[in-house]
Design an enzyme around this catalytic site. Sequence first.
Site, PDB file in Angstrom:
ATOM      1  N   LYS A 295       0.840  -1.189   0.000  1.00 19.81           N
ATOM      2  CA  LYS A 295       0.000   0.000   0.000  1.00 19.81           C
ATOM      3  C   LYS A 295       0.889   1.259   0.000  1.00 19.81           C
ATOM      4  CE  LYS A 295       0.911   1.780   4.063  1.00 19.81           C
ATOM      5  NZ  LYS A 295       1.287   3.187   4.267  1.00 19.81           N
TER       6      LYS A 295
ATOM      7  N   ASP B 295       0.316   8.892   3.791  1.00 22.76           N
ATOM      8  CA  ASP B 295       0.909   7.556   3.634  1.00 22.76           C
ATOM      9  C   ASP B 295       0.608   6.702   4.865  1.00 22.76           C
ATOM     10  OD1 ASP B 295       2.996   5.688   2.192  1.00 22.76           O
ATOM     11  OD2 ASP B 295       3.648   5.835   4.273  1.00 22.76           O
TER      12      ASP B 295
END
Length: 315
Positions: free
Chosen positions: A91, A169
């Site tokens: 991810k 993030d």
Amino acid sequence: MAAYRLALMGVGVIAKAQHFPAIAANPAFDLVALASRAPVSYQGLPQFKDLDALLREGPEFDALVLCTPPQGRADLVRRALAAGKHVLMEKPPTPSVSEALTLAPAAHAAGRVLFATWHSRFNRGVAKAKELLATETLARLTVTWKEDVNRWHPGQEWVWHPGGFGVFDPTINAFSILTEIFPDRLTVATADLDFPANRHTPIAARLTLADARSPKVDATVEVDWMQRGEQTWSIEVVTESGLALTLTHGGTKLWLGGQLVIDESDTEYPAIYARFKTLLDEKRSEVDGSPLHLVADAFLIGKRHAVAPFDWDAA
């Protein structure tokens, strides 16, 4: 049954700390090659400078594990799929929603498996929270996600470049939990984003969320990438029935009414590879873009605030 042969591309912090040991511990997989711009050494495996060299000169492999930064990753995924490789993505999947939406159709057309991973979802506390909240009406939700970028991304300039997400993030990990325990419900209502004067992505943010099932919910998200000392990854939930639930330490600990009921070590990446084996065996892809959608919405409607410049801590 023979092990699935893996090649891993993007040998950085997360690959070394999580992917290498998780692969080594799972007999269903055999890591046979690496691709990295910088020289690395791991168990004598052959290394290639990029995907083209890996596909052209490397050993035969069944699936590509992508741990590269999100910028440019969609092209790598499509090229690997076209070459007949299954793909597992770290991810966040891509820097944009539109790019992410192209990948599942590409995997289907190629007849390959694509697994877009969200590691925080693989904590046992998250699964239990989803079960407990399935029929509850949300009254209050408080997300606090604060960590130190110097600790988790030391010197990694890509996080500050366009498409690098900045503080989102780590925040997308929280969103991956929220969209798992409250599927198809949460939207971004307001967002205030703090951008360092010398950077293209935010370093902190404050959001309010709306819940399609609970229009009166008080839902807030506070995230910061300059947290010193103990890191904070918590989601606090109170429902209209009085259920009080808190996930802390990224979902590894679950508290109910102030009592600790789940306390486990980090097993996220072993669980990811266990799921990947299942998907490969069943020839089934798993691609969920909902956490990315929340990030995109925060950028779309967020108010931008200029804050002090950011510079990396001195070594």
